[in-house]
Write an enzyme that holds these catalytic residues in place. Structure first.
Site, short mmCIF file in Angstrom:
data_model
loop_
_atom_site.label_atom_id
_atom_site.label_comp_id
_atom_site.label_asym_id
_atom_site.label_seq_id
_atom_site.Cartn_x
_atom_site.Cartn_y
_atom_site.Cartn_z
N LYS A 130 0.84 -1.19 0.00
CA LYS A 130 0.00 0.00 0.00
C LYS A 130 0.88 1.25 0.00
CE LYS A 130 -3.85 1.79 2.86
NZ LYS A 130 -4.69 1.45 4.06
N SER A 207 -9.25 1.86 2.92
CA SER A 207 -8.31 2.67 2.17
C SER A 207 -7.27 1.86 1.40
CB SER A 207 -7.58 3.64 3.12
OG SER A 207 -6.86 2.94 4.13
N SER A 231 -10.03 -0.76 6.65
CA SER A 231 -9.28 -0.46 5.43
C SER A 231 -8.62 -1.65 4.76
CB SER A 231 -8.21 0.60 5.72
OG SER A 231 -8.82 1.83 6.04
#
Length: 547
Positions: A130, A207, A231
């Site tokens: 990420k 996210s 997330s």
């Protein structure tokens, strides 16, 4: 430069890192084609061997790399090509460094040929991260133009980045996130929106949505995300993945770029994401084997990997509705399908209810949202970047007078309430022992991740099914179950109990969510990750046996 110029330059730099021969011809995939999950296999860019490699599970890939059936260079090349295709389909990447990855793979192969000693437990395996994990030579913008063009320096990488490298992984890309990591959908002013590859009209979640979309398209065999309100689990659910959200302290978070740095009331955690549960289990073992509590992260708990014995007969709690937002028909069908599969496998399923489910939602302002609003506003202002869509409430907080913001005293009071609430949930969980028939409390709680299988773009309005467990610091996993069916998920007559629920149900039709994966969330006791993974394996096996 203006924020617009910064964004254009960053996008151009990313896009130029894709070689021309890996680009899809114009018009090969029409803009109105919603399901693109099979495009990488059919577009003609990947060879037969590269398709074989990219559709092999991460655990098996490591075995084949160690046995020299595959070289790290050819595996890395295959995934770089498939990742390039994925980016063109759903806009899932933030940073591309394919050439560095291929050179690292060449060096690893040469070293292995000379020594016959594997680099580590992830020897030669490509791993995606990420955007918030700093990697030397790349930005970690977390969606802000203010953080662009400021590459991570030597010695500044996150601990997870370091552990992945030392375990033999080949890092080759970073994935898109929402601004400040503060959304259950993935979009920002630099890179735009990351779509769901099963239906590009839908969200990939957030996210860690870029990671979820990339993994769904098999552009990476193993990815790492973070979770402070869902997330990891929301993208896992929306994109048909297995994920693990641990309790805080099991895995290192040191060195992450966080949208709420210093916020310690609801702690951000690091978690793996993959197309298989075995890959999630492998990642956990690798990270804990590195003993990050010894020198890498002062907040990491000294708990090595624990082998667990899962009883033959289990009892699962089942939560079909939290009393605030009833899940849509595909999600309920997935829950009932899971229940039936578990019972067919000889396990017991009992109802479980959450006392005062709105508690955590009402406390988020005092716990962290007020402070987050001011941090985000300050960062956006530095490049005059506008507030992103969907953050109107935070924007209003940031623009209000200081007297309306939460104080330290407010935070302390909220934390006292949180602890009292946590005790009530703890007691309710323990009280299930009298109903399970196993002599134990429930082994895990099966429940939705969100009310949707996947929401339409900019449509995520409720995250309490996941964020509840961040506030309480329980561990949780996601398990794919099925897909939306136009014939099985017909919209019934239903009157919503509040505005949020009315809006979600009003906009539902199975056709609109066509193709979306349907998953369930399994929740376990705090710091019981190994046991929860064992129980998740039982659930996954039961679902597969029932198909």
């Amino acid at each position: 430069m203006s924020w617009e110029e910064i964004a254009r330059a960053k996008r151009a730099s990313r896009d130029q890192a894709i070689p021309p021969e890996w680009r899809l011809p114009p018009g090969q995939v029409p803009d109105d084609q919603v399901n693109v999950i099979d495009v990488p296999a059919k577009c003609g860019i990947l060879t037969t061997r590269e398709l074989e490699i990219t559709e092999t599970d991460a655990v098996v890939l490591v075995q084949k790399l160690r046995s020299r059936e595959y070289s790290s260079h050819e595996v890395t090349l295959a995934f770089c090509k498939r990742t390039a295709i994925a980016q063109q389909l759903v806009n899932c990447l933030s940073e591309i460094f394919f050439e560095k990855a291929l050179e690292a793979a060449r060096c690893l192969d040469a070293e292995y040929a000379a020594t016959s000693v594997p680099r580590g437990p992830l020897h030669g395996l490509p791993v995606s991260l990420k955007d918030c994990f700093p990697i030397e030579g790349t930005d970690a913008t977390i969606g802000y133009t203010a953080f662009a063009n400021d590459p991570t320096g030597e010695g500044e990488e996150a601990e997870i980045t370091r552990i992945m490298r030392e375990s033999g992984a080949i890092l080759f890309c970073k994935t898109n996130v929402p601004t400040a990591l503060m959304s259950g959908e993935t979009y920002n002013a630099i890179y735009g929106y990351t779509s769901n590859p099963y239906n590009r009209a839908l969200s990939s979640g957030g996210s860690s949505g870029g990671e979820g979309a990339l993994l769904a398209l098999r552009g990476s065999p193993l990815g790492v995300g973070t979770d402070v309100g869902g997330s990891v689990r929301i993208p896992g659910s929306f994109c048909g993945l297995y994920t693990l959200k641990p309790s805080y302290g099991r895995f290192p978070t040191s060195g992450l770029r966080d949208g709420m740095e210093g916020q310690e009331t609801v702690r951000n955690v690091v978690g793996p994401m993959a197309k298989s549960l075995a890959a999630v289990e492998m990642w956990m073992g690798v990270v804990l084997k590195s003993q990050p509590w010894m020198s890498a992260d002062p907040d990491c708990l000294p708990i090595p990997y624990r082998e667990v014995d899962v009883p033959k007969k289990l009892c699962f709690g089942l939560l079909l509705d939290d009393g605030i937002v009833k899940p849509l028909p595909p999600v309920t069908r997935g829950l009932l399908q899971t229940k039936a599969a578990l019972e067919a496998a000889g396990h017991t399923v009992i109802e479980f209810h959450i006392d005062d489910p709105l508690y955590t939602d009402s406390q988020k302002y005092a716990l962290y949202r007020s402070a987050a609003a001011y941090v985000i506003n300050s960062t956006l202002t530095s490049t005059k970047e506008p507030w992103p869509r969907g953050m109107e409430m935070l924007e209003a907080m940031a623009n209000s007078d200081s007297q309306s913001s939460a104080t330290v005293s407010d935070l302390w009071k909220a934390q006292v309430k949180r602890t009292k609430y946590a005790k009530r949930i703890l007691q309710a969980w323990a009280a299930t022992k009298t109903r399970t028939g196993t002599g134990r409390e429930i082994d895990a709680l099966v429940m939705p991740c969100t009310p949707w299988p996947a929401c339409v773009k900019y449509g995520l309005t409720y995250d309490n099914y996941t964020s509840l467990w961040n506030v309480l610091d329980y561990c949780a996993t996601t398990v794919p179950v099925t897909h939306v069916s136009s014939s099985n998920d017909i919209k019934p007559e239903y009157k919503g109990r509040n505005g949020t629920e009315i809006g979600i149900w009003k906009n539902y039709t199975p056709e609109r969510l066509a193709g979306a994966p349907v998953a369930v969330q399994l929740v376990g006791r705090r710091l019981k990750e190994e046991y929860l993974l064992g129980v998740t394996r039982v659930c996954d096996d039961a679902l597969k046996a029932a198909r």
